[in-house]
Write a protein that holds these residues in place. Sequence first.
Motif: not given
Length: 591
Positions: A495-523
């Motif tokens: 679930r993208p919303e849970i993934m963004f929150k999980a990475f946010e806790i570890a210091g990754y912004s939503e933009d960074e997650v989209r940039n680094r894992f764009g293929g999976m987030v988009n899917a």
Amino acid sequence: MNAYRSHTCADLDRSHVGAEVRLSGWVHRVRDHGGVLFIDLRDHYGMTQVICDPDSPVFSEMEKVRSEWCLSIGGSVKARDDALVNPRIPTGEIEVYARGLEVLGRAEELPLPVFGEQDYPEETRLKYRFLDLRRQGLHDNMVLRSDVVRDLRERMWDQKFREYQTPILTASSPEGARDFLVPSRLHPGKFYALPQAPQQFKQLIMVSGFDKYFQIAPCFRDEDPRADRSPTDFYQLDLEMSFVEQEDVFATIEPVIRGCFETFGGGREVDQTFPRISYADAALWYGTDKPDLRNPIKMQVVSEHFAGSGFKIFAELLEKEGTEVRAIPAPRGGSRKFCDRMNKFAQEQGLPGMGYIFWRDGEDGIEAAGPLAKNIGPERTEAIRQQLGLGKGDAAFFLGGKPADFEGVAGRARTVIGEELELTDKNRFAFAWIVDFPMYEKDDEGRIDFSHNPFSMPQGGMAALEGDPLEVKGFQYDLACNGYELVSGAIRNHRPEIMFKAFEIAGYSEDEVRNRFGGMVNAFRYGAPPHGGCAAGIDRIVMLLADEQNIREVIMFPMNQQAQDLMMGAPSDPTPAQLRELGLRVLPSEK
């Protein structure tokens, strides 16, 4: 007839006596018995004894033959005298009388012997790996590895999985280790990464609707070497499934692993049940998240028996927050000599020591002995003995402080005690699922980071991420066997919303997650199914089955401990032309 051989060096028996044959292989050894030459000819399949006397037309040529020459020999099959039969090899009832000889390849003076299994420096063995692989033990390990891979494949196909290949060049991702980077010629200044695992791709395969995937996958991690881990690359049985929960993954992989160990375990007992142990309990009981359950010792917390006691070191320590005292039972370890030896072991591990109590015959029954026993008194020592289930001739060792500071040493001490007191069952493969891993941990600088797979689903979903991150557990699991991690996996966060929150806790912004894992987030925006899987380390599986202590003994062409290929000369210096083409410049290393 094949130009080089009519039979292999394992084919011939008494039924072939009188037949004209041709064999090809390597000279294992030459023996001269009073002018009669005996040559043990070896190929991939086995060994055949060749005999040559002065009446043979090739005797003068055969006298020149040396170890590891590659030969093709023609001759007739003869039966050995009953007294000379060798029952240890399939061809032990016959020998081949040589009448024809062709030298296919001469061998120079050998840098290491192939005959026998002498211990040789590893650097020499790796530089001349092609010779080392001719030695029977290593040769058998590679055959075993091939057979294990085939067995794993067939078991996965039997469970209706299909094998799909994933890319070798991909984007960098945080998998817990350093990436190997590959510069792009077409896109100067940009880099591919070799995959640490096919993690994102196998999840995308699930999103694509394939339901069951597996692959014998190469993985690449720039890690420091150790005995059970390659510093560069390794292979794993990688699998993923859609519409599953944790127990579904367990039910899939357990019969694959169990069946493989039953087939290739050499008659050793294979546990039929795989218990579930929480990460917290594994750390408490065994001092590690990959426990060796062949060792029956289970550590326990005994803080209450030392709080306020006469042993001031532990009593004062327990007044501090987050501290405790743990006991390591040692059945049959009740001698001062053994206890002193284990105390020295703890000191060698960097601790001040390890307190102990041992029990022996006394005037009124079982008597506690040792420095700790004198300090805390008979009532407390008896309570400890009762809690640990110990008796006369047994001992217990004690470590105190914050668990993170002594758990590792406690786990290693448990292993040594089990080995030295012969408590560990060497004729068994014992498995356990380690579950309920923490999602996060603090790094050395106090920042929150992922402690395991970052793509795992937190237990409790989004609600779990609203509280203390260090309390969050993931649907993550490892399968341990005999002190090694064999399998690691998770139910995935789809679930993208849970993934963004999980990475946010570890210091990754939503933009960074989209940039680094764009293929999976988009899917995941287009109907991602719940899915999960795991990966089993093939190198470690074969290492356990082959009863080897070093993983390089089951890898065909391994690197050395400095991540160098001594045989091929890798890593090597690039040419100036290669660097110009890639737009790169090598800076001198800082000393």
